[in-house]
Design a protein around this motif. Structure first.
Motif, PDB file in Angstrom:
ATOM      1  N   ARG A 367       0.857  -1.183   0.000  1.00  0.00           N
ATOM      2  CA  ARG A 367       0.000   0.000   0.000  1.00  0.00           C
ATOM      3  C   ARG A 367       0.897   1.238   0.000  1.00  0.00           C
ATOM      4  NH1 ARG A 367      -5.304   0.476   0.872  1.00  0.00           N
ATOM      5  NH2 ARG A 367      -6.173   2.423   1.665  1.00  0.00           N
ATOM      6  N   THR A 369       1.292   5.501  -0.341  1.00  0.00           N
ATOM      7  CA  THR A 369       0.612   6.781  -0.166  1.00  0.00           C
ATOM      8  C   THR A 369       1.454   7.899  -0.748  1.00  0.00           C
ATOM      9  OG1 THR A 369      -0.519   6.054   1.853  1.00  0.00           O
ATOM     10  CG2 THR A 369      -0.325   8.428   1.503  1.00  0.00           C
ATOM     11  N   THR A 374      -3.820   7.185  -2.036  1.00  0.00           N
ATOM     12  CA  THR A 374      -3.351   5.935  -1.448  1.00  0.00           C
ATOM     13  C   THR A 374      -3.874   4.794  -2.309  1.00  0.00           C
ATOM     14  OG1 THR A 374      -3.305   6.825   0.802  1.00  0.00           O
ATOM     15  CG2 THR A 374      -3.422   4.436   0.581  1.00  0.00           C
ATOM     16  N   ASP A 376      -3.135   0.312  -3.198  1.00  0.00           N
ATOM     17  CA  ASP A 376      -2.328  -0.899  -3.047  1.00  0.00           C
ATOM     18  C   ASP A 376      -2.300  -1.729  -4.334  1.00  0.00           C
ATOM     19  OD1 ASP A 376      -4.914  -1.850  -3.071  1.00  0.00           O
ATOM     20  OD2 ASP A 376      -4.732  -3.038  -1.230  1.00  0.00           O
TER      21      ASP A 376
END
Length: 407
Positions: A367, A369, A374, A376
């Motif tokens: 994941r 950011t 954000t 994944d």
């Protein structure tokens, strides 16, 4: 909006009025009256020769992206026909395409066996990785503009000329055309002695993604078509291209003595950014492709990269195999391609800022950011053999539309 890949460009023939206009433009005659034009007036392998003999199925208006000036010639060696022609005699500054002429002059008729090992290494780097130091070395040691003149004469090149008198030492300002580029490749493949042909074609078949100056040189032919292929690219005026090598200023050789002004290059555009993709595509180097382009001064490298690739992909190229996947734009600079779907994996290369990429499949991974985003999901780029976080792909959805999950 993503540029969706289509499996194969259909074979398209220009309308009769367009072809007739091309005959007039090139000074060629229809097949039925070809005998009236002396063979001595047509350079071997030239566009004029091909059209005068009726050996062309070329469109005259390929899909040129907005804001792009282009000269295009695509020649099918299997059928001895041009399948694409657009302004093929327009002169462009050659950038690194002149390295083909430098290599031919150095190799001569005897080929690499007659050269010291240092020259073989230098020539290979110049052809595979567009090494500028090698080009500067040969430009200064082999006569500069005189090299261009004698090689153009030997190969029957009609639009190739030394740099303008205002820039006598700048080898990248040598003028050339798409038609002449096809002539050069046809000479290498069909006329040059076997040792010369083998050395040059082997080097071009193994062209590296990163040029020695840190530019990603897989735009155009390498991005539009799967192998087999051979490429020699050219770029001039851009500031950064990505790749793992640190970008460096292009080498400028020491000026050679000025000569009388060459009126053949009086109108050569030395301001617009230049990006050229040339080479062969298909088994046995079936089709020669020459796409020479100019872009407005200040155009980002990634933008021109995408435009040249789209233009090349739109062409009718016999023997070409197009890669599977969907193309998307990217944003940001310094975006790294990773060996796996997490930031701790090996850094394979760096994308040119804003370049389009071919996505083969997607997978959940680390994941990541990047405020305010954000995500994944990671995208697999088959032409890079690696992954990027989908944060940097221009798409409103976390999961890219139309892209399958990786197995």
């Amino acid at each position: 909006m993503p540029w969706h890949h289509r499996p194969c460009a259909p074979r398209r023939h220009g309308a009769l009025p367009a072809i007739a206009a091309l005959f007039v433009l090139l000074g060629a005659l229809p097949a039925g009256t070809a005998a009236a034009s002396p063979a001595s007036h047509r350079a071997p392998g030239s566009v004029v020769e091909a059209t005068a003999a009726g050996r062309t199925d070329a469109r005259t208006v390929p899909d040129i992206p907005a804001g792009t000036t282009a000269g295009v010639a695509v020649y099918d060696r299997k059928t001895s026909r041009f399948t694409e022609l657009h302004d093929p005699e327009r002169q462009f500054r050659s950038a690194s395409l002149v390295k083909l002429l430098l290599a031919l002059d150095v190799l001569g008729d005897d080929g690499p066996a007659a050269l010291p090992e240092a020259d073989r290494v230098r020539l290979t780097a110049m052809l595979r990785s567009s090494d500028d130091a090698a080009a500067g070395h040969y430009w200064t040691t082999r006569g500069g503009s005189a090299l261009v003149t004698r090689t153009a004469s030997r190969l029957g090149l009609t639009g190739t000329a030394p740099p303008p008198a205002s820039h006598p030492g700048h080898w990248g300002h040598t003028a050339t055309t798409a038609a002449d580029t096809v002539r050069v490749y046809r000479h290498i493949l069909d006329t040059a002695p076997a040792p010369v042909r083998t050395f040059m074609v082997d080097a071009l078949h193994s062209a590296t993604r990163c040029g020695n100056d840190g530019f990603d040189q897989y735009f155009g032919i390498p991005s539009a078509f799967d192998g087999p292929r051979a490429v020699k690219q050219g770029w001039s005026g851009f500031t950064s291209g990505g790749c793992t090598a640190a970008p460096a200023a292009r080498a400028v050789p020491k000026p050679t003595p000025a000569t009388a002004p060459d009126t053949r290059v009086a109108s050569l555009d030395l301001v617009s950014e230049a990006l050229h993709t040339t080479g062969t595509v298909g088994p046995d180097d079936r089709t020669v492709v020459a796409v020479l382009t100019l872009h407005p001064d200040g155009t980002p490298y990634g933008t021109a990269y995408g435009k040249v690739t789209r233009l090349t992909d739109s062409l009718d190229v016999p023997g070409a195999v197009r890669p599977a996947g969907t193309r998307f734009g990217t944003w940001g600079s310094g975006v790294r391609v990773r060996a796996a779907a997490h930031t701790g994996s090996a850094h394979l290369t760096t994308l040119p800022a804003g370049v389009e990429v071919l996505v083969g499949c997607r997978r959940r991974g680390e994941r990541v950011t990047v405020p305010p985003y954000t995500n994944d999901w990671w995208a697999y780029l088959p032409q890079y053999g690696g992954w990027i976080t989908q944060i940097y792909i221009s798409s409103p959805a976390d999961k890219l539309p139309g892209v399958p999950d990786c197995p």
